[in-house]
Design an enzyme around this catalytic site. Structure first.
Site, PDB file in Angstrom:
ATOM      1  N   ASP A   1      -9.927   3.008   2.824  1.00 22.89           N
ATOM      2  CA  ASP A   1      -9.965   2.492   4.076  1.00 22.89           C
ATOM      3  C   ASP A   1     -10.336   3.733   4.726  1.00 22.89           C
ATOM      4  O   ASP A   1     -11.021   3.647   6.127  1.00 22.89           O
ATOM      5  CB  ASP A   1      -8.570   2.410   4.829  1.00 22.89           C
ATOM      6  CG  ASP A   1      -8.364   0.599   4.514  1.00 22.89           C
ATOM      7  OD1 ASP A   1      -9.119  -0.082   3.937  1.00 22.89           O
ATOM      8  OD2 ASP A   1      -7.112   0.372   4.611  1.00 22.89           O
TER       9      ASP A   1
ATOM     10  N   LYS B   1       0.946  -1.244  -0.042  1.00 22.06           N
ATOM     11  CA  LYS B   1       0.043   0.008   0.053  1.00 22.06           C
ATOM     12  C   LYS B   1       0.666   1.321  -0.039  1.00 22.06           C
ATOM     13  O   LYS B   1       0.538   2.137  -0.614  1.00 22.06           O
ATOM     14  CB  LYS B   1      -0.952   0.073   1.192  1.00 22.06           C
ATOM     15  CG  LYS B   1      -2.171  -0.960   1.021  1.00 22.06           C
ATOM     16  CD  LYS B   1      -3.095  -0.666   2.427  1.00 22.06           C
ATOM     17  CE  LYS B   1      -4.118  -1.858   2.262  1.00 22.06           C
ATOM     18  NZ  LYS B   1      -5.001  -1.714   3.448  1.00 22.06           N
TER      19      LYS B   1
HETATM   20  P1  NAP Z   1       0.072  -3.410  10.404  1.00 25.99           P
HETATM   21  O1  NAP Z   1       0.524  -2.278   9.686  1.00 25.99           O
HETATM   22  O2  NAP Z   1       0.997  -4.621  10.498  1.00 25.99           O
HETATM   23  O3  NAP Z   1       0.019  -3.068  12.184  1.00 25.99           O
HETATM   24  C1  NAP Z   1      -0.318  -3.843  13.039  1.00 25.99           C
HETATM   25  C2  NAP Z   1      -0.559  -3.054  14.563  1.00 25.99           C
HETATM   26  O4  NAP Z   1      -0.912  -4.295  15.511  1.00 25.99           O
HETATM   27  C3  NAP Z   1       0.674  -2.552  14.930  1.00 25.99           C
HETATM   28  O5  NAP Z   1       0.339  -1.323  15.681  1.00 25.99           O
HETATM   29  C4  NAP Z   1       1.321  -3.633  15.946  1.00 25.99           C
HETATM   30  O6  NAP Z   1       1.958  -3.067  17.109  1.00 25.99           O
HETATM   31  C5  NAP Z   1      -0.165  -4.181  16.252  1.00 25.99           C
HETATM   32  N1  NAP Z   1       0.298  -5.416  16.982  1.00 25.99           N
HETATM   33  C6  NAP Z   1       0.568  -6.578  16.291  1.00 25.99           C
HETATM   34  N2  NAP Z   1       0.508  -7.590  17.274  1.00 25.99           N
HETATM   35  C7  NAP Z   1       0.518  -7.395  18.433  1.00 25.99           C
HETATM   36  C8  NAP Z   1       0.520  -7.710  19.681  1.00 25.99           C
HETATM   37  N3  NAP Z   1       0.509  -9.090  20.095  1.00 25.99           N
HETATM   38  N4  NAP Z   1       0.207  -6.901  20.833  1.00 25.99           N
HETATM   39  C9  NAP Z   1      -0.030  -5.698  20.623  1.00 25.99           C
HETATM   40  N5  NAP Z   1      -0.213  -4.943  19.474  1.00 25.99           N
HETATM   41  C10 NAP Z   1       0.090  -5.838  18.314  1.00 25.99           C
HETATM   42  O7  NAP Z   1      -1.382  -3.880  10.089  1.00 25.99           O
HETATM   43  P2  NAP Z   1      -2.651  -3.018   9.862  1.00 25.99           P
HETATM   44  O8  NAP Z   1      -2.722  -3.019   8.174  1.00 25.99           O
HETATM   45  O9  NAP Z   1      -2.734  -1.845  10.554  1.00 25.99           O
HETATM   46  O10 NAP Z   1      -4.013  -3.931   9.978  1.00 25.99           O
HETATM   47  C11 NAP Z   1      -4.267  -3.893  11.489  1.00 25.99           C
HETATM   48  C12 NAP Z   1      -5.635  -4.865  11.542  1.00 25.99           C
HETATM   49  O11 NAP Z   1      -6.561  -3.977  10.943  1.00 25.99           O
HETATM   50  C13 NAP Z   1      -5.654  -6.196  10.794  1.00 25.99           C
HETATM   51  O12 NAP Z   1      -6.240  -7.136  11.715  1.00 25.99           O
HETATM   52  C14 NAP Z   1      -6.444  -5.931   9.492  1.00 25.99           C
HETATM   53  O13 NAP Z   1      -7.203  -7.100   9.037  1.00 25.99           O
HETATM   54  C15 NAP Z   1      -7.314  -4.742  10.252  1.00 25.99           C
HETATM   55  N6  NAP Z   1      -7.895  -3.903   9.232  1.00 25.99           N
HETATM   56  C16 NAP Z   1      -9.366  -3.919   9.136  1.00 25.99           C
HETATM   57  C17 NAP Z   1      -9.851  -3.360   8.126  1.00 25.99           C
HETATM   58  C18 NAP Z   1     -11.347  -3.311   7.784  1.00 25.99           C
HETATM   59  O14 NAP Z   1     -11.709  -2.911   6.682  1.00 25.99           O
HETATM   60  N7  NAP Z   1     -11.900  -3.896   8.725  1.00 25.99           N
HETATM   61  C19 NAP Z   1      -9.031  -2.387   6.964  1.00 25.99           C
HETATM   62  C20 NAP Z   1      -7.582  -2.495   7.225  1.00 25.99           C
HETATM   63  C21 NAP Z   1      -7.090  -3.115   8.482  1.00 25.99           C
HETATM   64  P3  NAP Z   1       3.547  -2.834  16.809  1.00 25.99           P
HETATM   65  O15 NAP Z   1       3.818  -1.768  16.068  1.00 25.99           O
HETATM   66  O16 NAP Z   1       4.156  -2.677  17.991  1.00 25.99           O
HETATM   67  O17 NAP Z   1       4.202  -4.086  15.986  1.00 25.99           O
END
Ligand code: NAP
Length: 278
Positions: A106, A70
């Site tokens: 998003d 992205k």
């Molecule tokens: P990302 O860029 O990889 O970010 C992941 C986030 O989760 C970071 O803040 C990370 O913290 C945190 N994290 C991961 N494991 C953790 C743990 N064990 N304890 C605490 N924090 C943890 O992912 P993203 O693209 O932002 O997506 C995040 C979530 O949103 C996903 O589940 C995705 O499916 C969902 N999402 C949903 C939609 C929708 O349309 N509903 C759209 C977009 C995303 P650190 O920085 O400390 O690693």
């Protein structure tokens, strides 16, 4: 509608893409809306993304971009929406007048889902975002555009939250470096944008006992199961929703970018539910 030489090709680029429900959802929507397009998913390496996107968009097609491309896509498009400029990420692209256009739906998807959930705009709201990844950036932009008064950000890795606040936040966003600082704080809405909850056995991303009050709770995570965050909130009588409606709405916003007509939203919602049930 049969596929002919005039059919527009819309493609999801990412790595991996095999798990994606987007082809089923978008193709069902294309059929319902009577538009001449076909949606496919292609696994793509970072170094190939630019050629794929430009070639396809300039040939009249377009599509979506998913992880891990992205940010790279945001740098490839010629014309960026405000959402792409503010978040630095692009998940939707298409060709127009010989240029590649990009949006990050998003942001719009989050805004529409939040409005439905909160029954209107979140003007003056005090919000807490958990997480600092791509979803957190879209959420922060969305909350600020909805008129939130103050947004606190907490992330396991505080430096990432600082970077998000610096990039997007302005006066209205503040980073909470340690969870204990949230003790007794009151929020109109708490939003989980971390990956915690993807697994049904995950813990809840925050201890609700710590907070003074959470008026409502939104989880961006969605799945077949009720997420740990939604479960914990509902147990305490807090109104909660998962990320499914945002998923529906961001897909609908992408559809509208490609076709300039309203998306068949009920059908898309049903298609997503069916795909989660499988
Ligand atoms: P990302 O860029 O990889 O970010 C992941 C986030 O989760 C970071 O803040 C990370 O913290 C945190 N994290 C991961 N494991 C953790 C743990 N064990 N304890 C605490 N924090 C943890 O992912 P993203 O693209 O932002 O997506 C995040 C979530 O949103 C996903 O589940 C995705 O499916 C969902 N999402 C949903 C939609 C929708 O349309 N509903 C759209 C977009 C995303 P650190 O920085 O400390 O690693």
């Amino acid at each position: 509608m049969s596929i002919t030489a005039r059919t527009r090709v819309l493609t999801l680029f990412g790595d991996p893409v095999e798990h994606s429900a987007s082809p089923e959802i978008q193709n069902a929507a294309f059929l319902e809306a009577g538009v001449d397009g076909v949606y496919v998913a292609v696994r793509c390496a970072t170094e190939d993304l630019s050629g794929f996107m430009r070639g396809l968009a300039l040939a009249g097609g377009g599509g979506n971009i998913t992880l891990p491309h992205k940010e790279k896509a945001a740098a490839i498009v010629d014309v960026s929406s405000e959402a792409v400029r503010r978040t630095g990420a692009c998940n939707t692209f298409w060709g127009e007048n010989g240029q590649v256009h990009g949006d990050n739906t998003d942001v719009e998807g989050f805004r529409r889902a939040l409005q439905i959930f909160m029954d209107g705009p979140s003007k003056g709201a005090r919000a807490l975002i958990l997480g600092a990844g791509g979803a957190a950036r879209a959420t922060l932009v969305g909350l600020l555009e909805e008129g939130a008064d103050e947004v606190l950000l907490y992330n396991r890795t505080s430096e990432r939250a600082q970077a998000v606040a610096r990039r997007i936040g302005g006066q209205r966003a503040r980073v909470v470096p340690v969870m204990e600082e949230l003790d007794g704080e009151r929020f109109d809405i708490v939003i989980n944008t971390t990956r915690v909850g993807l697994d049904p056995d995950d813990p809840t991303p925050i201890d609700f006992e710590l907070l003074g009050r959470a008026g409502a709770v939104m989880d961006l995570v969605y799945g077949r199961h009720q997420t740990s965050f939604v479960k914990a909130a509902e147990r305490l009588g807090i109104r909660a929703t998962d990320g499914m409606e945002m998923l529906v709405q961001q897909g609908a916003a992408s559809f509208e970018s490609w076709w300039n007509k309203p998306a068949p939203i009920d059908l898309m919602r049903n298609a997503i539910r069916q795909s989660l049930d499988r």
